[in-house]
Scaffold this active site. Structure first.
Site, short mmCIF file in Angstrom:
data_model
loop_
_atom_site.label_atom_id
_atom_site.label_comp_id
_atom_site.label_asym_id
_atom_site.label_seq_id
_atom_site.Cartn_x
_atom_site.Cartn_y
_atom_site.Cartn_z
CD GLU A 1 88.19 -9.81 61.94
OE1 GLU A 1 89.34 -9.35 61.77
OE2 GLU A 1 87.17 -9.11 61.81
CG HIS B 1 89.35 -6.43 59.38
ND1 HIS B 1 89.38 -6.82 60.69
CD2 HIS B 1 89.40 -5.07 59.41
CE1 HIS B 1 89.45 -5.76 61.48
NE2 HIS B 1 89.47 -4.67 60.72
CG LEU B 2 88.53 -6.37 52.23
CD1 LEU B 2 87.81 -6.50 50.89
CD2 LEU B 2 90.01 -6.70 52.08
N GLY B 3 88.32 -2.77 55.55
CA GLY B 3 88.05 -1.36 55.83
C GLY B 3 89.22 -0.44 55.57
CB ALA B 4 92.52 -0.17 56.92
CG ASP C 1 85.55 -5.12 56.37
OD1 ASP C 1 85.91 -5.95 55.51
OD2 ASP C 1 86.32 -4.25 56.84
CG ASP D 1 78.51 9.21 69.55
OD1 ASP D 1 78.81 9.28 70.77
OD2 ASP D 1 79.35 9.15 68.65
CB CYS E 1 83.17 -1.13 58.21
SG CYS E 1 82.39 -1.63 56.67
#
Length: 527
Positions: free
Chosen positions: A260, A278-281, A255, A170, A229
């Protein structure tokens, strides 16, 4: 009484909060685009999730709209430039999904390690293939984080609890912050070579697009398992498919996808591949959190003029806005300038104000500097979350207020710490309204930071300007303004050239080839 439309499915607490704050609210999820356009003119605010598309033609019909609130992080479904042109504030809730997304990444890591989806399908088909599914332990394995911000740091904490070793790449992660997190900061090539599992937690920018390219995937340890994700586009999907089929990558769990909804994808059906939509949230807690946050933010704006987590305007109180807005514009431009030029080399930043600026609230000025500085890495950064992001990454931020008056009646200086020492830029306001750069890295230079510009450091020698003009002219690039400064005659000089249109890498290369040129970089301000 302001009126808000909730046009996507949202937790009922959002409507309760609107009404408690004196805001009238209608809940009408599932509207077609034409139905939305037909009624949007009645509303002051629009609260959405990901289904509603806020396009230019929707905004054109929204004659009374003042704010769009996205309950979540991503705002891909909102045309922010069009909203800005209409004077519509766009807000999001950047931290409501952090724990949920981090936990989903950990869940996918377990799924890959023990082949859970495949074993479930086999068992429910009546096969009982106990010897087929030989998994691996997470304990003592090395997890490589690409991105160690808010979500990445939560993943690191959970992984350390599983007795994994964590390394992270990072640009904003300082050694001190890495020590606090209990992880090791490494370069990307080191991470790729050492990690048994790799998980991505970075926004999609020009710098991170395809960060796991075919070339970088080839650098990974054989048998690596990869989780994403964060955002589609961080991984070359075609290359990942090839690596899975060859066995170099033992497993991958995504994810998010480039396109999409991903109802078709080359990766589908590939051995070792796990996918979620896309279930991250997608947890009850996250849905409640973001609904509450967006309703509170929108109510505060509509009833009291407060702006929080805005993506297209400064966040500040209604009382401070008139005085602070030009200072924040100046501060953001100065932050963007040093961010584009120094980038990941920055380990600390000092924001100094003097003269008239010293009598104002410095926090919004600091927020504007940090928002400008980090925008080169994240398009979702704003004045509210920028200080938190800086703190998470261990960036040392100092505020200095001088009562003295110097050459200018008001001055904002941004100084950044780098491995080569301190580098600073300074600016003032002309007529108390127009931001202007007046000093850059110790050289006096006056310039308006706007649009496309070229930054050049060169040896002060006759003929340079002519040669530069020739290169730009032959490329069909028109010069808007030309700003020059130098330390001394025949010493180091710099130029800031504003141009009409985009400057490509080929033109930058030609400028670098001019005799005496030491550094060239294309810059962009605004938008």
């Amino acid at each position: 009484m302001p009126k808000v439309l909730i046009s996507d499915q949202m937790d009922p607490k959002a409507a309760e909060i609107f009404r408690a704050n004196g805001v009238e609210v209608d809940e009408k999820p599932g509207l077609t685009k034409e139905e939305l356009k037909a009624i949007i003119g009645q509303y002051d605010g629009l609260a959405i999730r990901s289904a509603t598309k806020v396009t230019p033609d929707v905004l054109e019909a929204a004659t009374n709209l003042k704010v769009v609130g996205r309950a979540g992080i991503g705002v891909d479904n909102v045309d922010i430039p069009a909203a800005s042109a209409k004077g519509v504030v766009v807000m999001n809730t950047p931290f409501g999904n952090s724990i949920t997304t981090a936990e989903h990444a950990i869940a996918l890591m377990f799924a890959l390690a023990r082949e859970l989806p495949q074993a479930d399908a086999s068992t429910q088909a009546g096969k009982w293939e106990k010897n087929r599914f030989m998994g691996v332990e997470l304990t003592s394995k090395t997890l490589g984080l690409i991105g160690a911000g808010n979500i990445g740091s939560i993943v690191a904490d959970r992984a350390l609890g599983l007795k994994m070793k964590v390394v992270a790449f990072d640009p904003f992660l300082t050694p001190e912050r890495a020590v606090d997190l209990g992880i090791e900061k490494v370069e990307l090539d080191q991470l790729l070579a050492r990690a048994d599992f790799i998980t991505l937690h970075t926004p999609l920018t020009d710098q991170t697009r395809n960060i796991l390219s075919r070339e970088n995937l080839a650098k990974t340890k054989k048998g690596v398992r990869i989780i994403n994700c964060a955002r589609g586009g961080l991984i070359d999907e075609a290359a990942l498919k090839d690596m899975l089929e060859s066995g170099h990558v033992a497993g991958a769990a995504l994810d998010v996808f480039v396109e999409e909804p991903a109802k078709q994808n080359p990766l589908f059906g590939t051995s070792g591949f796990v996918a979620t939509p896309h279930l991250g949230a997608s947890t009850t807690e996250a849905q409640v959190n973001v609904a509450i946050q967006v309703a509170e933010q929108m109510s505060d704006y509509l009833m009291r003029g407060g702006v929080t987590n805005a993506l297209n305007m400064p966040s500040l109180s209604a009382e401070e806005a008139p005085k602070l807005r030009p200072y924040m514009e100046l501060a953001q431009e100065l932050g963007s300038l040093v961010g584009q030029l120094e980038g990941e080399r920055i380990t600390g930043v000092s924001i100094e104000v003097e003269g008239a600026a010293a009598s104002l609230n410095q926090k919004p000025v600091t927020g504007a500097v940090l928002a400008g500085l980090m925008r080169v890495y994240s398009q979702t950064v704003n004045m509210v979350n920028a200080p938190f992001l800086a703190k998470e990454r261990g960036l040392d931020v100092r505020e200095v207020r001088h009562d003295r008056e110097g050459d200018y009646h008001t001055l904002v200086r941004v100084a950044v710490a780098t491995p080569d020492g301190e580098r600073s830029v300074a600016g003032t306001l002309f007529g108390n309204a127009a931001p202007r750069l007046v000093e850059m890295f110790g050289i006096k230079v006056e310039a308006e930071l706007k649009g496309e510009m070229i930054y050049i450091v060169n040896e002060d020698a006759p003929g340079f300007i002519g040669r530069l003009g020739t290169v730009l002219g032959q490329a069909g690039i028109n010069i808007g303004t030309f700003h020059l400064g130098r330390r001394a005659a025949k010493g180091e000089a710099l130029a800031l050239v504003s141009v009409d249109g985009h400057v490509g890498a080929d033109v930058i290369g030609q400028i670098k080839a001019i005799a005496g040129v030491r550094r060239v970089k294309a810059l962009r301000f605004g938008g």
